[in-house]
Design a protein around this motif. Structure first.
Motif, short mmCIF file in Angstrom:
data_model
loop_
_atom_site.label_atom_id
_atom_site.label_comp_id
_atom_site.label_asym_id
_atom_site.label_seq_id
_atom_site.Cartn_x
_atom_site.Cartn_y
_atom_site.Cartn_z
N PHE A 9 -8.36 40.58 68.65
CA PHE A 9 -9.20 41.43 67.80
C PHE A 9 -9.74 40.59 66.66
CE2 PHE A 9 -5.71 44.00 69.49
CZ PHE A 9 -6.43 44.91 70.26
N GLY A 10 -11.00 40.75 66.37
CA GLY A 10 -11.56 40.10 65.19
C GLY A 10 -12.31 38.80 65.46
N GLY A 11 -12.20 38.25 66.65
CA GLY A 11 -12.97 37.07 67.00
C GLY A 11 -12.54 35.77 66.32
N THR A 12 -11.40 35.76 65.67
CA THR A 12 -10.93 34.52 65.05
C THR A 12 -10.13 33.71 66.07
OG1 THR A 12 -8.90 35.54 64.25
CG2 THR A 12 -10.80 35.55 62.75
N GLU A 13 -9.94 32.44 65.75
CA GLU A 13 -9.16 31.58 66.63
C GLU A 13 -7.72 31.53 66.19
OE1 GLU A 13 -10.32 27.52 67.22
OE2 GLU A 13 -11.50 28.06 68.94
N LEU A 14 -6.81 31.66 67.15
CA LEU A 14 -5.39 31.52 66.89
C LEU A 14 -4.95 30.13 67.33
CD1 LEU A 14 -3.90 34.91 68.13
CD2 LEU A 14 -4.35 34.17 65.78
N PHE A 15 -4.05 29.57 66.56
CA PHE A 15 -3.50 28.25 66.86
C PHE A 15 -2.05 28.44 67.27
CE2 PHE A 15 -1.31 24.33 65.61
CZ PHE A 15 -2.08 23.40 66.28
N THR A 16 -1.65 27.74 68.32
CA THR A 16 -0.26 27.77 68.78
C THR A 16 0.25 26.34 68.89
OG1 THR A 16 -0.69 29.77 70.06
CG2 THR A 16 1.29 28.55 70.63
N MET A 17 1.47 26.16 68.45
CA MET A 17 2.14 24.86 68.54
C MET A 17 3.58 25.14 68.91
SD MET A 17 2.60 22.22 65.40
CE MET A 17 3.66 20.81 65.48
N GLU A 18 4.03 24.51 69.99
CA GLU A 18 5.43 24.72 70.36
C GLU A 18 6.02 23.44 70.92
OE1 GLU A 18 6.00 27.56 73.63
OE2 GLU A 18 3.83 27.57 73.83
N GLY A 19 7.33 23.34 70.83
CA GLY A 19 8.00 22.16 71.35
C GLY A 19 9.46 22.14 71.00
N ARG A 20 10.03 20.96 71.15
CA ARG A 20 11.44 20.74 70.85
C ARG A 20 11.57 19.55 69.92
NH1 ARG A 20 15.39 23.40 74.85
NH2 ARG A 20 13.96 24.90 75.72
N SER A 73 -2.43 24.41 71.12
CA SER A 73 -3.60 25.01 71.77
C SER A 73 -4.28 26.00 70.84
CB SER A 73 -3.20 25.70 73.09
OG SER A 73 -2.29 26.76 72.84
N HIS A 74 -5.53 26.28 71.16
CA HIS A 74 -6.32 27.29 70.46
C HIS A 74 -6.68 28.39 71.45
CE1 HIS A 74 -7.29 23.95 67.68
NE2 HIS A 74 -7.30 24.92 66.79
N GLU A 75 -6.73 29.60 70.98
CA GLU A 75 -7.23 30.70 71.80
C GLU A 75 -7.88 31.74 70.89
OE1 GLU A 75 -3.58 33.66 72.61
OE2 GLU A 75 -3.28 31.65 73.43
N GLU A 76 -8.78 32.50 71.46
CA GLU A 76 -9.46 33.53 70.67
C GLU A 76 -8.51 34.70 70.47
OE1 GLU A 76 -13.58 36.02 70.89
OE2 GLU A 76 -13.58 33.90 71.46
N ALA A 77 -8.46 35.19 69.25
CA ALA A 77 -7.60 36.34 68.93
C ALA A 77 -8.11 37.58 69.65
CB ALA A 77 -7.57 36.56 67.42
N LYS A 86 8.17 27.17 67.48
CA LYS A 86 6.91 27.77 67.91
C LYS A 86 6.19 28.30 66.70
CE LYS A 86 4.61 30.94 70.99
NZ LYS A 86 4.72 31.92 72.07
N LEU A 87 4.95 27.85 66.54
CA LEU A 87 4.09 28.30 65.46
C LEU A 87 2.92 29.03 66.08
CD1 LEU A 87 2.75 26.29 62.47
CD2 LEU A 87 1.15 27.33 64.05
N SER A 88 2.54 30.17 65.53
CA SER A 88 1.34 30.86 65.99
C SER A 88 0.70 31.56 64.80
CB SER A 88 1.66 31.86 67.11
OG SER A 88 2.63 32.77 66.69
N GLY A 89 -0.61 31.48 64.75
CA GLY A 89 -1.33 32.12 63.67
C GLY A 89 -2.66 31.47 63.41
N ALA A 90 -3.17 31.69 62.22
CA ALA A 90 -4.47 31.14 61.83
C ALA A 90 -4.39 29.62 61.79
CB ALA A 90 -4.87 31.68 60.47
N ASP A 91 -5.45 28.98 62.28
CA ASP A 91 -5.50 27.52 62.22
C ASP A 91 -5.76 27.10 60.78
OD1 ASP A 91 -5.46 24.89 62.95
OD2 ASP A 91 -7.33 24.93 64.09
N ASN A 92 -5.09 26.06 60.37
CA ASN A 92 -5.24 25.50 59.03
C ASN A 92 -5.37 23.99 59.15
OD1 ASN A 92 -4.43 27.71 56.88
ND2 ASN A 92 -2.99 27.93 58.58
N PRO A 93 -6.26 23.36 58.38
CA PRO A 93 -6.32 21.90 58.41
C PRO A 93 -4.96 21.31 58.04
CG PRO A 93 -8.19 22.80 57.21
CD PRO A 93 -7.25 23.94 57.47
N GLY A 94 -4.49 20.36 58.83
CA GLY A 94 -3.22 19.70 58.54
C GLY A 94 -1.98 20.43 59.00
N ILE A 95 -2.14 21.50 59.76
CA ILE A 95 -0.99 22.34 60.14
C ILE A 95 0.04 21.56 60.98
CG2 ILE A 95 -2.00 23.35 62.24
CD1 ILE A 95 -0.86 26.06 61.28
N VAL A 96 -0.43 20.73 61.90
CA VAL A 96 0.49 19.94 62.73
C VAL A 96 1.25 18.95 61.86
CG1 VAL A 96 0.65 18.27 64.63
CG2 VAL A 96 -0.88 20.24 64.83
#
Length: 190
Positions: free
Chosen positions: A136-147, A130-134, A100-110
Motif C-alpha cells: 500500500f502506498g507505492g513506497t519501496e520496502l527494504f529487506t536485509m537478512e542473514g546470520r 532486497s527491495h520490493e514495492e510496498a 532481519k530488517l524490514s522497512g523504509a529504505d534509508n541511506p547507509g542502512i546496511v
C-alpha cells in the motif's frame, strides 16, 4: 610428498549471459577438477559465482589461465584454501544470531546495521538484501537478512540480548523493524 589434490575457491563475476556456469564447470571438469560447495547470484545485470573446487596441484595454474581467458566477459580469481573436511575449523563459533530488517529504505542502512554487529565482534556468515514495492502506498520496502557469528572465546561482557535491544532501537529511529535471535547450534549457511 606432494598432495594429490588441492582445494581452491573460484570467484567469477561479470555481466550476466547464458552459459556462465556451464563454461566455468566445463573448464574445471576438463582439468580434472571437482566442484564441491558453490553459491551463485544474479544482482542487477551482473552474475556472481563462487565455488569450492578440488583439483590436482599440477593443473591449478592452467585452470586459472583458462578461466581468465576462456570465460568471456567475466573477471575470475582463484584462491588456495583447505580441505573443509580435513580440518577442524577454528576458532569455533561461540554464538550465532539471525537478523532481519524490514522497512523504509534509508541511506547507509546496511552500514549502520553491520557496524552494530562489528562493534560487538560479530562477523557476517551470510547476508541478503532486497527491495520490493510496498503493498500500500507505492513506497519501496527494504529487506536485509542473514546470520552473524562470534567466535570463541566470547568476551565476558558478551550479551546477545543487549545487541538485540541496540538493533531494535536503531530500527525504530529509521522506521524499520529489526529482529535478532540466538540460533547458536543451527547451521550457519541456512
Amino acid at each position: 610428498s606432494t598432495p594429490t589434490k588441492k582445494f581452491i575457491v573460484i570467484n567469477t563475476v561479470g555481466l550476466d549471459r547464458p552459459g556462465i556456469v556451464s563454461d566455468v564447470t566445463r573448464i574445471v571438469t576438463d582439468k580434472g577438477g571437482n566442484v564441491g560447495e558453490s553459491r551463485a547470484q544474479l544482482l542487477g545485470g551482473h552474475f556472481s559465482l563462487m565455488m569450492l573446487v578440488e583439483i590436482a596441484p599440477a593443473e591449478m595454474d592452467d585452470l586459472h589461465n583458462k578461466l581468465q581467458n576462456e570465460v568471456q566477459g567475466m573477471l575470475t580469481t582463484c584462491f588456495d584454501t583447505i580441505d573443509p573436511k580435513a580440518v577442524e575449523i577454528t576458532p569455533k563459533i561461540g554464538f550465532a544470531g539471525a537478523f532481519k530488517l524490514s522497512g523504509a529504505d534509508n541511506p547507509g542502512i546496511v552500514h549502520k546495521l553491520t557496524s552494530v554487529l562489528a562493534r560487538h565482534s560479530l562477523t557476517i556468515g551470510n547476508m541478503k538484501t532486497s527491495h520490493e514495492e510496498a503493498p500500500f502506498g507505492g513506497t519501496e520496502l527494504f529487506t536485509m537478512e542473514g546470520r552473524a557469528v562470534a567466535h570463541e572465546p566470547l568476551a565476558s561482557q558478551f550479551d546477545w540480548t543487549k545487541i538485540k535491544a541496540e538493533l531494535q532501537e536503531m530500527g525504530e529511529s529509521m522506521n524499520c523493524d529489526i529482529e535478532f535471535k540466538d540460533v547458536t547450534g543451527d547451521a550457519i549457511r541456512k
